[in-house]
Design an enzyme around this catalytic site. Structure first.
Site, PDB file in Angstrom:
ATOM      1  N   SER A 120       0.827  -1.209   0.000  1.00  0.00           N
ATOM      2  CA  SER A 120       0.000   0.000   0.000  1.00  0.00           C
ATOM      3  C   SER A 120       0.860   1.257   0.000  1.00  0.00           C
ATOM      4  O   SER A 120       0.478   2.268  -0.599  1.00  0.00           O
ATOM      5  CB  SER A 120      -0.956   0.005   1.189  1.00  0.00           C
ATOM      6  N   GLU A 121       2.044   1.213   0.644  1.00  0.00           N
ATOM      7  CA  GLU A 121       2.952   2.364   0.602  1.00  0.00           C
ATOM      8  C   GLU A 121       4.401   1.885   0.610  1.00  0.00           C
ATOM      9  O   GLU A 121       4.745   0.891   1.261  1.00  0.00           O
ATOM     10  CB  GLU A 121       2.764   3.290   1.816  1.00  0.00           C
ATOM     11  N   THR A 122       5.245   2.627  -0.108  1.00  0.00           N
ATOM     12  CA  THR A 122       6.686   2.491  -0.003  1.00  0.00           C
ATOM     13  C   THR A 122       7.246   3.849   0.396  1.00  0.00           C
ATOM     14  O   THR A 122       6.896   4.874  -0.210  1.00  0.00           O
ATOM     15  CB  THR A 122       7.303   2.020  -1.328  1.00  0.00           C
TER      16      THR A 122
END
Length: 276
Positions: A51-53
Site C-alpha cells: 500500500s505504501e513504499t
C-alpha cells in the site's frame, strides 16, 4: 539489463501498528544514500506492490521522506512514516534514543519512541459538519451511513476524503464495497467508522481504490480525522482505535491542539538491499 548501483540501497519491510509479524500494515522502506527522481521511486513502489513504499534520505542537513502507493505519490502516510522511523533506528542510521524530524509534503513530522511504541506528531484533519454524501457513495458502499462528513485536504482541496459513520461494529465489519463504483466517485479515500467496545473506543476501515489501494490494512493518516471526531464525540483526549481489516491493527491516538499524536508498534519482517 540495469547495472547494479555502486552503493546498494538498504531495503526493509516493516509491519506497522502491530507488535506481531504479518499483522498491521506492511510498508517498504528504502534508506537512500542520495535523492532519486520520482519516476524511479514510483517504479520501486510498483515493484514492491504494497500500500505504501517510503523513501528517506538526508539532504542539506534535513531528513527527507516521501511516500508512494503502487500507482501514485501521496502527501501524508502514517504507517509508512512509523515504518521509516523504525527502520532508521533499527538499521543504525539514527541513534535509538533520538527523535526524527521528517521534512515531507505535509510539513515537518516528528517520530520518537514512547516506551515500546513509536509516537508520530501529525496534523489533525477534523471532518466538516454532517452534510450530503456525494452521489452514489451509499450505493458503492452497499450500506446506509448514519452520517457523512467531508474531510478537507489542504494540499488538494478539490480532492477530499469522506468520513462515513455507521450504526454498528457489525455493519462496519460486513462492508463489502463495489470498488468499481467507488472509483467513479470523486474522493481521495473513504474512512468508515463505528463505535468500539471494551478497551477499544472506535473501529474503522479505509478504502482508497482511486489511488490503487482498495482497502488499506491500517491507515495512520485516517486517524488524523478519526482522532478529532471521536475525541470530540466521547469527550476524551486519548483513545484506542482498531482498524478491522483482514490484517487488523491498533492505533493509540491523542488530541493535542491542532495536532494528533499517533502511537503504534512496528515489526521488521524483511531486510535486504535494492541492487538497481
Amino acid at each position: 539489463m540495469p547495472r547494479p548501483s555502486a552503493a546498494p540501497t538498504p531495503y526493509l519491510q516493516v509491519d506497522a501498528f502491530t507488535d506481531r509479524p504479518h499483522r498491521g500494515n506492511p510498508a517498504a522502506v528504502c534508506l537512500l544514500h542520495e535523492p532519486r527522481d520520482a519516476r524511479w521511486m514510483q517504479a520501486v513502489a510498483a515493484e514492491a506492490n504494497l500500500s505504501e513504499t517510503a523513501f528517506t534520505w538526508t539532504e542539506d542537513g534535513a531528513r527527507r521522506l516521501r511516500w508512494f502507493t503502487p500507482r501514485t505519490e501521496v502527501e501524508l502516510c502514517g504507517h509508512a512514516t512509523l515504518a521509516a522511523a523504525h527502520a532508521l533506528w533499527e538499521h543504525g542510521a539514527v541513534e535509538a534514543d533520538r527523535p526524527i524530524a521528517f521534512e515531507t509534503l505535509s510539513g515537518r513530522l516528528v517520530a520518537e519512541r514512547e516506551g515500546a511504541r513509536v509516537r508520530l506528531d501529525f496534523p489533525a484533519l477534523p471532518p466538516s459538519e454532517p452534510g450530503n454524501a456525494p452521489a452514489g457513495l451509499a450505493e458503492a458502499l452497499r450500506s446506509e451511513p448514519v452520517e457523512v462528513r467531508r474531510v478537507h485536504r489542504p494540499s488538494a482541496p478539490d480532492d477530499p476524503s469522506w468520513l462515513v459513520v455507521l450504526a454498528s461494529a457489525e455493519e462496519l465489519a460486513a462492508l463489502a464495497p463495489d470498488f468499481d463504483a467507488l472509483r467513479r466517485i470523486p474522493h481521495h479515500g473513504v474512512v468508515a467508522t463505528a463505535a468500539g467496545s471494551g478497551s477499544v473506543d472506535f473501529l474503522s476501515r479505509f478504502f482508497a481504490p482511486r489511488v490503487g489501494v482498495d482497502e488499506d490494512p491500517v491507515t495512520g493518516s485516517a486517524h488524523c480525522t478519526l482522532a478529532p471526531y471521536w475525541c470530540e464525540r466521547l469527550g476524551r483526549d486519548e483513545l484506542l482505535g482498531r482498524q478491522i481489516s483482514a490484517r487488523t491493527g491498533e492505533v493509540l491516538v491523542r488530541r493535542v491542539g491542532d495536532r494528533v499524536h499517533l502511537l503504534g508498534h512496528a515489526v521488521t519482517v524483511l531486510r535486504g538491499v535494492l541492487l538497481v
